[in-house]
Structure formats: C-alpha cells, structure tokens
Design a protein around this motif. Sequence first.
Motif, short mmCIF file in Angstrom:
data_model
loop_
_atom_site.label_atom_id
_atom_site.label_comp_id
_atom_site.label_asym_id
_atom_site.label_seq_id
_atom_site.Cartn_x
_atom_site.Cartn_y
_atom_site.Cartn_z
N ASN A 104 0.81 -1.22 0.00
CA ASN A 104 0.00 0.00 0.00
C ASN A 104 0.85 1.27 0.00
O ASN A 104 0.45 2.28 -0.57
N PHE A 105 2.03 1.23 0.67
CA PHE A 105 2.82 2.43 0.83
C PHE A 105 4.23 2.24 0.26
O PHE A 105 4.83 1.18 0.43
N ASN A 106 4.72 3.28 -0.39
CA ASN A 106 6.11 3.26 -0.83
C ASN A 106 7.07 3.50 0.34
O ASN A 106 8.22 3.06 0.31
N SER A 107 6.60 4.21 1.34
CA SER A 107 7.41 4.41 2.55
C SER A 107 6.49 4.69 3.72
O SER A 107 5.33 5.11 3.53
N VAL A 108 7.00 4.43 4.94
CA VAL A 108 6.24 4.68 6.17
C VAL A 108 7.13 5.50 7.10
O VAL A 108 8.34 5.22 7.24
N LEU A 146 -7.40 11.31 10.80
CA LEU A 146 -7.10 10.53 9.59
C LEU A 146 -7.21 11.45 8.38
O LEU A 146 -8.24 12.09 8.17
N LEU A 147 -6.17 11.48 7.55
CA LEU A 147 -6.15 12.41 6.43
C LEU A 147 -5.53 11.77 5.19
O LEU A 147 -4.67 10.89 5.30
N TYR A 152 1.73 16.50 -3.60
CA TYR A 152 2.72 17.55 -3.47
C TYR A 152 4.10 16.94 -3.67
O TYR A 152 4.27 15.71 -3.64
N VAL A 153 5.10 17.79 -3.89
CA VAL A 153 6.48 17.34 -4.08
C VAL A 153 7.15 17.32 -2.71
O VAL A 153 7.19 18.33 -1.98
N SER A 154 7.71 16.15 -2.33
CA SER A 154 8.29 15.97 -1.01
C SER A 154 9.68 16.60 -0.93
O SER A 154 10.22 17.12 -1.91
N THR A 155 10.25 16.50 0.28
CA THR A 155 11.61 17.02 0.51
C THR A 155 12.63 16.34 -0.41
O THR A 155 13.60 16.97 -0.85
N LEU A 156 12.40 15.06 -0.70
CA LEU A 156 13.33 14.31 -1.55
C LEU A 156 12.98 14.42 -3.03
O LEU A 156 13.56 13.73 -3.86
N GLY A 157 12.00 15.27 -3.36
CA GLY A 157 11.68 15.52 -4.77
C GLY A 157 10.70 14.54 -5.37
O GLY A 157 10.54 14.50 -6.60
N ASN A 158 10.01 13.75 -4.55
CA ASN A 158 9.02 12.80 -5.07
C ASN A 158 7.63 13.45 -5.09
O ASN A 158 7.23 14.10 -4.11
N LEU A 159 6.89 13.26 -6.19
CA LEU A 159 5.49 13.66 -6.23
C LEU A 159 4.70 12.56 -5.54
O LEU A 159 4.69 11.41 -5.99
N LEU A 160 4.04 12.90 -4.43
CA LEU A 160 3.42 11.85 -3.62
C LEU A 160 2.11 12.32 -3.00
O LEU A 160 1.79 13.51 -2.97
N VAL A 161 1.38 11.32 -2.49
CA VAL A 161 0.20 11.53 -1.66
C VAL A 161 0.52 10.97 -0.28
O VAL A 161 1.06 9.85 -0.16
N PHE A 162 0.23 11.72 0.77
CA PHE A 162 0.57 11.35 2.15
C PHE A 162 -0.71 10.99 2.89
O PHE A 162 -1.63 11.81 3.03
N THR A 181 3.34 6.93 2.41
CA THR A 181 3.41 7.72 1.18
C THR A 181 3.13 6.84 -0.03
O THR A 181 3.43 5.64 -0.02
N ILE A 182 2.55 7.45 -1.04
CA ILE A 182 2.37 6.81 -2.35
C ILE A 182 3.09 7.67 -3.35
O ILE A 182 2.71 8.82 -3.60
N TYR A 183 4.20 7.15 -3.90
CA TYR A 183 4.98 7.90 -4.89
C TYR A 183 4.27 7.78 -6.24
O TYR A 183 4.25 6.70 -6.85
#
Length: 530
Positions: A104-108, A146-147, A152-162, A181-183
């Motif tokens: 489900n998530f690219n990172s936690v 819950l949100l 948006y573009v993250s600190t590491l430059g990834n376009l993601l949904v949080f 995160t979902i990249y």
Amino acid sequence: MNRVLASVFRVDLHRLILLMAVSVALFTLANGLYASYRVQRQILIDNTLESNRAYAVKLAAITQNFLDEAHQQLAYSAAMAAGQFGSRERLQREAERLHRQSDNFNSVLFFDASGRVLVTAPETLPLRDQVLNTPGVSEALLERRLLVSQPYVSTLGNLLVFISAPVIDGTGRYLGLVGGTIYLKQQNVLHSLLGEQYYRDGSYLYVVDYTRRLLYHPEITRVGEQIGANQVIDAVLRGQVGQMSARNSQGTDMLAGYAAVPETGWGVVVQRPLHAALAPLDALMLDVLRNTLPLALLTMLFIWWFARLVSLPLQQLADHVRELEQPTVAGYIRGVHSWYFESAELKRALLVGIDLLHQRISQLARDVQLDPLTGLCNRRVSENVLATWQAEQRVFAAVFLDIDWFKQINDTYGHDIGDQVLQHLARLIRECTRDVDVLCRTGGEEFLILLPDITPDAALLIAERLCRQIARGTIDPVGQVTVSLGVAHCPFHASEAGAVLKAADRAMYQAKRSGRNRVAVARTVLHDIA
C-alpha cells in the motif's frame, strides 16, 4: 445508323418503369443499410458509455476501499505505537512491519508532535531527525485526524500523496503521527489497483485530483500533469457520476464514463476511443450486405420482368399508332393484349386529358383575374363587375382603401416586408367582408371593395370595422399599420359606376388629408377610428 442510335437511347415506358423501380429498390436497400448502421452505431456507443460509467463507479469504489483499508492499517499502527512511542527501536520495527505487510505504501514514517521524523521504512531514507514542513505533514499535524493529502512534491523531490493517522496515548495526549506515502511517479498501489484495467485498443483510465492534476495515468510520464479545459473532468470534479462523448487532450474522440471518490474528491475517468468502439461495426455491416445481395439480385430480376410485362401493351400500341396510314392497323391494335385497365382505356384517357386541358385553361383564365401577391381580384375584374352591375342597375357601395405611410414602410424595412403587410391586410379584408363582396387590389398599396345590395350606413359600418381591425393589430417588424378609407354609394352619391369610384377615391384622399387612420364618406369626414 441513326435509327439504331435512336432505338438504343430512346426513353420508353419500359425503361422508365425499370429505372424507377430499380431506383426505389436501391434507395430502399441503401436506406435500410444506413438505418441499420445508425442504429447499430448508436447501440455500440451507448453500450460503451454505460460500460465505462459502470467501470468508473467500480474503480472509484475500489479506490475508496483502498483508502479505508490504508486508514485502518495506519490507525492500528498508531494504536500499537502509542504505548512505545519513546522507543525508536520499537517504532522502527512497527514501521518495517507496516511497510512490508502490503504494497500500500512506498514508505512509512513516524513523526513526533513537532513534525520531526523519528523513524522511516525503509531505513535508507535520509530523513531521520529532520523536521518536515511539507504540505501533507503540516496538514496532518494541524488536523490531528485521519487524512489523505493532496499531491505535493516531497523534501526528496518525489510527487506523492501522504496518508496519515494521529498517535494518541491512553490519556488522550497527542504524541505525533504515522504516515504512509504513495509515490505517484513510481510503481505504487494505484498502478496495482488500476493498471491492469488498461486495454490494448487505446482504452485507458486516469485519476485526477481537485486541482486537475493527474494522479494516475497509463503513461507514467504524464502523472502530475495539469489538465486544461475538459468537459469530463469538469463534471467528475463536481462530484457527478455519468458518461459523455468528448475529445481528449490529444484531439481523439472518446467515449468516457466517470465517477468521484467520495473521501478525497478525486475523479476516476474510464474512456475508450470512438473508433475502437465502432470497429466491430464495419464487419457487421459487411455481413449484412453479403446476406442482402442475393435477395437484392433476385428482386432486380423480378423488377425487370414485371416492367417488361407492364410496358409491352403500351409499347405495341405506340408502335402501331405510327402506322395509322396502313389499312390493317385497326386489326393490329385489336390484337394487342391489353391485360390491365389503363391500356384498355387509353382512348378514354385521351378524352380525360382533353377535358383536363380545358380545366387548366379555365384555371389559367382565373389566374389572369387574380392579383398574384394577395390573391384578391385585379382591376380587370372590378371593371367587369361594375359594368355588369351598371347594366343591372344594381345597388352597391365602393370602398377605396389606402395604406398610410406605405412608402415609408418599404423604404425602412424593404419590399419583402411591404409585401407581407399587403398580404396581411388582404387577409383582414376577407375577414371583415361578406362572401358576396368583390375584393380587389387596384395597384400598389390601394384596395377596392365592392359591396353589392347594401345601404350607405351598412357600407360605412363595414369600412369602420375594417379600419379598427387593422389599427388594432401589429405586424412584425413594422408594428401598427393604419389605413385611410373612402366610401361612396350608388345611387346615393352617384348613379354611374365611374362617378361612384371617383367619389370614393376623393373621400379616401380627404381621409388622408384629415389625419389618416379614418373613414370618409363622399367628401365628408365622419370621425376618427381609434
């Protein structure tokens, strides 16, 4: 040689019947094929639209279910971490578990209440102990619920949904949050959920957020692209569920179905190229044509035989008519097998034709007597009628009518509108007079009404009623039109028809000089007609 050519190119009844019948048959066949094509085409379009709409609803529900599941996972991890929030080692194990248990998530990430990153999974992310002020994290820290963030573009430059859940201990104290995160521009859960729905015939689906940014697209390079004017996106971002035909950003006509994801307001659009949806139609119409051709050929053969059968008696009669000088022609004509009524009654038809000719001549004579614009009688008819009434010493009244300011109407609105005014007045004159009255247009905007067997007072009443009726109405675009009328009576004002007409004409001009829109009788203006 000339006779041969004349015979080849001769237009006879047989060829005319054959041409007409074949034309009708071909037109019917073509119309049937075209109607079938249109019906099948619309069925394919409607089915594709409905299928895409149902698919979009299904995928929107799948996306919503995924978000619900993601929230459940994060809420569970938040509950597990609440009692061990002071141990980074335990938080790291929980983050790794959450990251590995599904795709489900690219990172936690776990954050404390100030937005500082405590742990990450995978651990290789260079974010530990950093305070993140990204839109997703800031919103989650502020809302503490819950949100699902907007892209948006993250600190590491990834376009993601949080996607995030708050971490709250047993006393209700807010400790921080856990987020996944979902990249969007990398392989992610949306690709797993939606990517397998891609068709090879050019059909595809995409997902947009409320800012019209692409969250998912089969061409991953387009993810993050801002979509311009698009009717489908306009509709789905209004929260609508439906279907429509539209043209995509590449100029291709598409059949689209769309539905909104309730929680996030994302729009899911499933669309298929129009040409792909209609591709089976060509093969279908070829099959219809192949099945129709044998019957069509048999129909053409029957038409040829029947046309020959119908035209043969008349052709034989025509051939023998050219030999009237031969003494045996009568016998030959009697020997013609006239098996249907029309050929047997040809001589009587000639008499009917002659009678019809006389009727047409009579009709032409009537047409000569009528004004072609208004359908009223012309000056010739009025002269003949007056001559007859004069000879019979018949009592009658004459009413001259002239349209006020008619030249101004023609100059302002044109002669076409002027003609409409004349026709309108002609209709009103018919409505306000009797069946026995003679109604004439004597030229331009002038009319003459001859009223037989009438008193002067009755003639005046008719003229006044007509004047009021005309002034009461309006004619687009002219508006109100008025008339001036002059009335004279025979023998009350004069005993000669010519003198009566002159008296009525003078009275009409007296009405004009007195202000128009009124009736005058033999030199004396009676009163205005308001």
